[in-house]
Design an enzyme around this catalytic site. Structure first.
Site, PDB file in Angstrom:
ATOM      1  N   ASP A   1       0.897  -1.111   0.048  1.00 30.26           N
ATOM      2  CA  ASP A   1      -0.101   0.040  -0.134  1.00 30.26           C
ATOM      3  C   ASP A   1       0.952   1.260   0.213  1.00 30.26           C
ATOM      4  O   ASP A   1       1.999   1.284   0.774  1.00 30.26           O
ATOM      5  CB  ASP A   1      -0.641   0.106   1.349  1.00 30.26           C
ATOM      6  CG  ASP A   1      -1.819   0.935   1.022  1.00 30.26           C
ATOM      7  OD1 ASP A   1      -3.346   0.308   1.380  1.00 30.26           O
ATOM      8  OD2 ASP A   1      -1.743   2.262   0.864  1.00 30.26           O
ATOM      9  N   ILE A   2       0.458   2.096  -0.950  1.00 33.45           N
ATOM     10  CA  ILE A   2       1.282   3.246  -1.036  1.00 33.45           C
ATOM     11  C   ILE A   2       1.214   4.403   0.120  1.00 33.45           C
ATOM     12  O   ILE A   2       2.097   5.224   0.304  1.00 33.45           O
ATOM     13  CB  ILE A   2       1.129   4.157  -2.369  1.00 33.45           C
ATOM     14  CG1 ILE A   2       2.301   4.765  -2.960  1.00 33.45           C
ATOM     15  CG2 ILE A   2      -0.137   4.937  -2.314  1.00 33.45           C
ATOM     16  CD1 ILE A   2       2.125   5.317  -4.471  1.00 33.45           C
TER      17      ILE A   2
ATOM     18  N   GLN B   1     -14.653   2.619   1.161  1.00 35.79           N
ATOM     19  CA  GLN B   1     -13.638   2.067  -0.092  1.00 35.79           C
ATOM     20  C   GLN B   1     -13.529   3.191  -0.909  1.00 35.79           C
ATOM     21  O   GLN B   1     -14.104   4.014  -1.259  1.00 35.79           O
ATOM     22  CB  GLN B   1     -14.462   0.998  -0.702  1.00 35.79           C
ATOM     23  CG  GLN B   1     -13.834   0.216  -2.010  1.00 35.79           C
ATOM     24  CD  GLN B   1     -14.426  -0.605  -2.720  1.00 35.79           C
ATOM     25  OE1 GLN B   1     -15.593  -1.105  -2.561  1.00 35.79           O
ATOM     26  NE2 GLN B   1     -13.575  -1.284  -3.656  1.00 35.79           N
TER      27      GLN B   1
ATOM     28  N   HIS C   1     -10.290  -5.329  -2.915  1.00 35.72           N
ATOM     29  CA  HIS C   1      -8.979  -5.673  -2.467  1.00 35.72           C
ATOM     30  C   HIS C   1      -9.176  -5.931  -1.138  1.00 35.72           C
ATOM     31  O   HIS C   1     -10.167  -5.524  -0.257  1.00 35.72           O
ATOM     32  CB  HIS C   1      -7.971  -4.518  -2.532  1.00 35.72           C
ATOM     33  CG  HIS C   1      -8.527  -3.229  -2.218  1.00 35.72           C
ATOM     34  ND1 HIS C   1      -9.463  -2.715  -3.066  1.00 35.72           N
ATOM     35  CD2 HIS C   1      -8.456  -2.306  -1.233  1.00 35.72           C
ATOM     36  CE1 HIS C   1      -9.816  -1.286  -2.505  1.00 35.72           C
ATOM     37  NE2 HIS C   1      -9.209  -1.450  -1.181  1.00 35.72           N
ATOM     38  N   PHE C   2      -7.937  -6.690  -0.386  1.00 38.13           N
ATOM     39  CA  PHE C   2      -7.852  -7.176   1.106  1.00 38.13           C
ATOM     40  C   PHE C   2      -6.824  -6.634   1.453  1.00 38.13           C
ATOM     41  O   PHE C   2      -5.551  -6.641   0.924  1.00 38.13           O
ATOM     42  CB  PHE C   2      -7.760  -8.608   1.064  1.00 38.13           C
ATOM     43  CG  PHE C   2      -9.193  -9.482   0.509  1.00 38.13           C
ATOM     44  CD1 PHE C   2     -10.022  -9.968   1.485  1.00 38.13           C
ATOM     45  CD2 PHE C   2      -9.014  -9.908  -0.878  1.00 38.13           C
ATOM     46  CE1 PHE C   2     -11.133 -10.600   0.855  1.00 38.13           C
ATOM     47  CE2 PHE C   2     -10.246 -10.466  -1.165  1.00 38.13           C
ATOM     48  CZ  PHE C   2     -11.199 -10.774  -0.342  1.00 38.13           C
ATOM     49  N   HIS C   3      -6.684  -5.681   2.666  1.00 36.40           N
ATOM     50  CA  HIS C   3      -5.702  -5.166   3.462  1.00 36.40           C
ATOM     51  C   HIS C   3      -5.246  -6.134   4.447  1.00 36.40           C
ATOM     52  O   HIS C   3      -6.080  -6.534   5.038  1.00 36.40           O
ATOM     53  CB  HIS C   3      -6.341  -3.836   4.067  1.00 36.40           C
ATOM     54  CG  HIS C   3      -6.906  -2.731   3.263  1.00 36.40           C
ATOM     55  ND1 HIS C   3      -6.295  -1.577   2.858  1.00 36.40           N
ATOM     56  CD2 HIS C   3      -8.023  -2.508   2.687  1.00 36.40           C
ATOM     57  CE1 HIS C   3      -7.133  -0.791   2.174  1.00 36.40           C
ATOM     58  NE2 HIS C   3      -8.193  -1.372   2.029  1.00 36.40           N
TER      59      HIS C   3
HETATM   60  P1  5GP Z   1      -9.772   1.250   0.284  1.00 34.63           P
HETATM   61  O1  5GP Z   1     -10.193   2.690   0.772  1.00 34.63           O
HETATM   62  O2  5GP Z   1     -10.403   1.484  -1.141  1.00 34.63           O
HETATM   63  O3  5GP Z   1     -10.028  -0.052   1.050  1.00 34.63           O
HETATM   64  O4  5GP Z   1      -8.277   1.187   0.049  1.00 34.63           O
HETATM   65  C1  5GP Z   1      -7.746   1.625  -1.088  1.00 34.63           C
HETATM   66  C2  5GP Z   1      -6.037   1.638  -0.566  1.00 34.63           C
HETATM   67  O5  5GP Z   1      -5.239   1.706  -1.553  1.00 34.63           O
HETATM   68  C3  5GP Z   1      -5.712   2.582   0.369  1.00 34.63           C
HETATM   69  O6  5GP Z   1      -5.248   2.064   1.547  1.00 34.63           O
HETATM   70  C4  5GP Z   1      -4.484   3.483  -0.219  1.00 34.63           C
HETATM   71  O7  5GP Z   1      -3.394   3.838   0.611  1.00 34.63           O
HETATM   72  C5  5GP Z   1      -4.359   2.580  -1.372  1.00 34.63           C
HETATM   73  N1  5GP Z   1      -3.925   3.336  -2.704  1.00 34.63           N
HETATM   74  C6  5GP Z   1      -4.439   4.146  -3.237  1.00 34.63           C
HETATM   75  N2  5GP Z   1      -3.717   4.564  -4.368  1.00 34.63           N
HETATM   76  C7  5GP Z   1      -2.662   3.600  -4.447  1.00 34.63           C
HETATM   77  C8  5GP Z   1      -1.623   3.497  -5.432  1.00 34.63           C
HETATM   78  O8  5GP Z   1      -1.691   4.010  -6.465  1.00 34.63           O
HETATM   79  N3  5GP Z   1      -0.899   2.527  -5.439  1.00 34.63           N
HETATM   80  C9  5GP Z   1      -0.989   1.688  -4.094  1.00 34.63           C
HETATM   81  N4  5GP Z   1      -0.105   0.854  -3.954  1.00 34.63           N
HETATM   82  N5  5GP Z   1      -1.897   1.888  -3.126  1.00 34.63           N
HETATM   83  C10 5GP Z   1      -2.604   2.784  -3.378  1.00 34.63           C
END
Ligand code: 5GP
Length: 137
Positions: A33-34, A96, A102-104
């Protein structure tokens, strides 16, 4: 739900955008995660186009969770973890932000988690952690 094939993770899957990858096969990709919520925060995504867990084909879901477990075990070994939070957000109402399921995997405690996708992590540090996880896979 309609899938937008221009979302960030779809573009990472097509190698149009960079990612620090730790695992890849023909069905699943795992990458760092970035904007990590903790050191070693890793994302595991199926390659099939689904917005949320609810849209994901059950067999793809079953396979992805096997890789989630595999990556979690590597993280535990590589980073000497005592606990990992598995988080999955389905829908903007749940928080989200990227519309590809996706799974964290977050080396943290539920009591420590705050807002996510807020602050960019240190690229060099993330690469170091990824190398350790890869070596344990
Ligand atoms: P969500 O909020 O959809 O559950 O999580 C999305 C995740 O993707 C977040 O933890 C965010 O930091 C990560 N993320 C967003 N943009 C990017 C990216 O361009 N590259 C990577 N590696 N992670 C990203």
């Amino acid at each position: 739900m309609t899938y937008d094939d221009q979302n960030i993770f779809a573009r990472i899957l097509r190698n149009e955008l960079p990612a620090i990858k730790v695992y890849e096969d023909d069905q699943v990709l795992a990458f760092m995660d970035i904007m990590p919520q903790a050191e070693g925060h890793t994302l595991v995504i199926p390659k099939s186009p689904a917005v949320t867990l609810l849209d994901l084909d059950p067999s793809a879901a079953a396979y992805t969770i096997q890789i989630v477990q595999k990556v979690a075990k590597a993280m535990e070994k590589a980073l000497d973890l005592k606990g990992i939070v598995l988080m999955q957000l389905s829908g903007t109402a749940a928080g989200q932000t990227v519309p590809h399921v996706h799974f964290h995997l977050i080396p943290s405690s539920v009591h420590e988690l705050g807002k996510h996708a807020i602050k960019m992590g240190d690229h060099v540090k993330i690469q170091e952690l990824a190398d350790k996880i890869k070596a344990a896979l």
